[in-house]
Design an enzyme around this catalytic site. Sequence first.
Site, PDB file in Angstrom:
ATOM      1  N   ASP A  64      -4.782  -8.105  -4.867  1.00 46.68           N
ATOM      2  CA  ASP A  64      -4.913  -9.283  -4.022  1.00 46.68           C
ATOM      3  C   ASP A  64      -5.136 -10.542  -4.852  1.00 46.68           C
ATOM      4  O   ASP A  64      -4.645 -11.611  -4.501  1.00 46.68           O
ATOM      5  CB  ASP A  64      -6.066  -9.098  -3.025  1.00 46.68           C
ATOM      6  CG  ASP A  64      -5.630  -8.273  -1.830  1.00 46.68           C
ATOM      7  OD1 ASP A  64      -4.512  -8.504  -1.335  1.00 46.68           O
ATOM      8  OD2 ASP A  64      -6.385  -7.381  -1.396  1.00 46.68           O
ATOM      9  N   HIS A 120       0.795  -1.225   0.000  1.00 45.52           N
ATOM     10  CA  HIS A 120       0.000   0.000   0.000  1.00 45.52           C
ATOM     11  C   HIS A 120       0.826   1.274   0.000  1.00 45.52           C
ATOM     12  O   HIS A 120       0.381   2.306  -0.477  1.00 45.52           O
ATOM     13  CB  HIS A 120      -1.041  -0.026   1.113  1.00 45.52           C
ATOM     14  CG  HIS A 120      -2.218  -0.865   0.724  1.00 45.52           C
ATOM     15  ND1 HIS A 120      -2.302  -2.187   1.053  1.00 45.52           N
ATOM     16  CD2 HIS A 120      -3.294  -0.586  -0.049  1.00 45.52           C
ATOM     17  CE1 HIS A 120      -3.404  -2.690   0.519  1.00 45.52           C
ATOM     18  NE2 HIS A 120      -4.023  -1.738  -0.146  1.00 45.52           N
ATOM     19  N   CYS A 166     -10.130  -2.327 -10.213  1.00 43.14           N
ATOM     20  CA  CYS A 166      -9.543  -1.237  -9.437  1.00 43.14           C
ATOM     21  C   CYS A 166      -8.170  -1.601  -8.892  1.00 43.14           C
ATOM     22  O   CYS A 166      -7.557  -0.851  -8.162  1.00 43.14           O
ATOM     23  CB  CYS A 166     -10.475  -0.811  -8.316  1.00 43.14           C
ATOM     24  SG  CYS A 166     -10.872  -2.178  -7.211  1.00 43.14           S
ATOM     25  N   GLU A 190     -11.448 -10.482  -5.510  1.00 39.87           N
ATOM     26  CA  GLU A 190      -9.999 -10.444  -5.272  1.00 39.87           C
ATOM     27  C   GLU A 190      -9.498 -11.728  -4.622  1.00 39.87           C
ATOM     28  O   GLU A 190      -8.341 -11.833  -4.241  1.00 39.87           O
ATOM     29  CB  GLU A 190      -9.606  -9.210  -4.451  1.00 39.87           C
ATOM     30  CG  GLU A 190     -10.422  -8.966  -3.216  1.00 39.87           C
ATOM     31  CD  GLU A 190     -10.083  -7.640  -2.528  1.00 39.87           C
ATOM     32  OE1 GLU A 190      -9.050  -7.037  -2.808  1.00 39.87           O
ATOM     33  OE2 GLU A 190     -10.894  -7.230  -1.665  1.00 39.87           O
TER      34      GLU A 190
HETATM   35  C1  PEP Z   1      -6.893  -4.982  -4.810  1.00 39.39           C
HETATM   36  O1  PEP Z   1      -6.673  -5.898  -3.997  1.00 39.39           O
HETATM   37  O2  PEP Z   1      -6.683  -5.076  -6.031  1.00 39.39           O
HETATM   38  C2  PEP Z   1      -7.396  -3.690  -4.329  1.00 39.39           C
HETATM   39  C3  PEP Z   1      -7.720  -2.742  -5.179  1.00 39.39           C
HETATM   40  O3  PEP Z   1      -7.481  -3.499  -2.994  1.00 39.39           O
HETATM   41  P1  PEP Z   1      -6.234  -3.150  -2.064  1.00 39.39           P
HETATM   42  O4  PEP Z   1      -5.064  -2.833  -2.961  1.00 39.39           O
HETATM   43  O5  PEP Z   1      -6.623  -1.989  -1.233  1.00 39.39           O
HETATM   44  O6  PEP Z   1      -6.046  -4.411  -1.309  1.00 39.39           O
HETATM   45 MG    MG Z   2      -7.484  -5.824  -1.988  1.00 42.18          MG
END
Ligand code: PEP
Ligand code: MG
Length: 570
Positions: A454, A188, A501, A430
């Site tokens: 994920d 992140h 996303c 995911e």
């Molecule tokens: C993902 O897992 O692709 C996602 C968009 O969520 P995060 O990156 O916040 O886990």
């Molecule tokens: Mg995720």
Amino acid sequence: MLELHGLAVSSGVAIANAYCLVEPDLSFEQRTITNTDGEIGRFQQAVGQAKLELQEIQALAEKKFGEEEAAIFAAHLLLLEDPEFIDGIILKIQSGLNAEYALHEISAMYIAMFEAMDSTYMQERSADIQDVSKRLLAHLLEVEIPDYSRISSEVIIVADDLTPSMTAQLDTKYVKGFVTNIGGKTSHSAILARTMGIPAVVGAKTATQSIKHGEKIILDGTFGKVIVEASPKMFEYYESRQRAYEQSAQELEKYRTLASVSADGYEVEIAGNIGKPEDVEKLIEAGADGIGLFRTEFLYMNRQSLPDEEEQFVAYRTVLERMQGKPVVVRTLDIGGDKYLPYLKLPEESNPFLGYRAIRLCLHEQEIFRIQLRALLRASAFGNLKIMFPMIATLEEFRAAKEMLLEEKQRLLQDGILVSDGIEIGLMIEIPSAAIIADLFAMEADFLSIGTNDLIQYSLAVDRMNENVSYLYQPHHPAVLRLIKMIIDAGHSHGRWVGMCGEMAGDDITIPILLALGLDEFSMNAATILKARAQISTLSKEKLAAHTDQILRLSTASDVEQYVQEFLLG
Ligand code: PEP
Ligand code: MG
């Protein structure tokens, strides 16, 4: 000259002094003092310096996060004025101990005393004493404790790791980029660097050992390099790269107001990802068609208690109003994994990414979840809100979350509170189990959003944060591409729109494949939107679609990448 290599996670070039966020050496020895007055003077000077520093931090925290959040520093200041604590140390010095040791003895006594108390509140106060003692000790030893919240000149942060909450606090007015020893492409902190539009390199392994605090370094976020002790020629070269980067960004400006359409007239939505309401401004500047992912957990970070319903309502309403009717997909609280809340006392887990997180936590800690749902429902009257749930593995989880949402909606309506009746309810796909039964989810959800960050991690059993296995983190692995196709087809066969996303949605090698597969919504960080729109405008969906069978039959990620380079980008 020394060149360090890591993962290129956020492109661009930064040149600035290094700010090393490394714990200083606070070791000292016990000594016998004869000039006790001099030693007391030295101690009092350290107290004075610590007070000034804390007052400054308190004022800054108050401005940034509000009075409540700054209260912790007021408590630290009080401790520095507490005669029992201070006089206790002075007495020890008078008995002939050096100030460092006297401080250590008294604070250890207080820490043990607080830790033995029954009330958790009092137990937690021992952390305050630890913090204050560390600050005093640093002044006595004349070493600096790095503190990113007090940076006031342009720097590049050098750290072992940056947590998402630390990254979210970096002020991009001064922080021009960062390099860390550990981390993966979709950890992140890397995602946040892209959201903030600053270059970053992670997984550089020895950055904190090789870079000295204060030295001028070059950070190349495009190629994953850091250059230490660069020659004047090297600086010149990178300055010209910086100018070229700015110019190419300017050339993309014309796409800001254009629709997101392929060369053969197929329209998609290019949306943006945000973590905080303030991030919306960057998306608006980039001409986003909407918001495809609002990571609401950032509203819960860098504070000492949960945000209440009213505070969340204001945050969601602000975002919806700023987007003026464009779609806004809000993801409910996705805490856990690399995102944690220190004030939520959750169990220690050996596999936090597979543990008690996201929707699993929300379905158990219902009050936390329902407060968020109510805030969202109330905000829905102010724009085009869509809600999705993270980390769904089973249909039961989706049904339970949806039921709670509908229950809260009923309650609000009974109380005469306005709630939009057009809120779409979807989920993130995911987890491989959800991808494989995406058709069943599509029957009960209004939309599906593919979370590839994920999905890749769980499909290839590769920790997205671990630089030692980052070679296995393969977005173009045929298994990942086949899952993506399955999800898109499942959604479409039930008349649902399908978005993405995860970070893959903004990747230039992946975009032609996603367009060919018929993805409806591409959601990415603000800095990538115009580039993606420009790329899509040059591609023909129909021509690309003729390649999908061939691509899905390829055996390895590198075969896929080579194929796209050769036949789809040329
Ligand atoms: C993902 O897992 O692709 C996602 C968009 O969520 P995060 O990156 O916040 O886990
Ligand atoms: Mg995720």
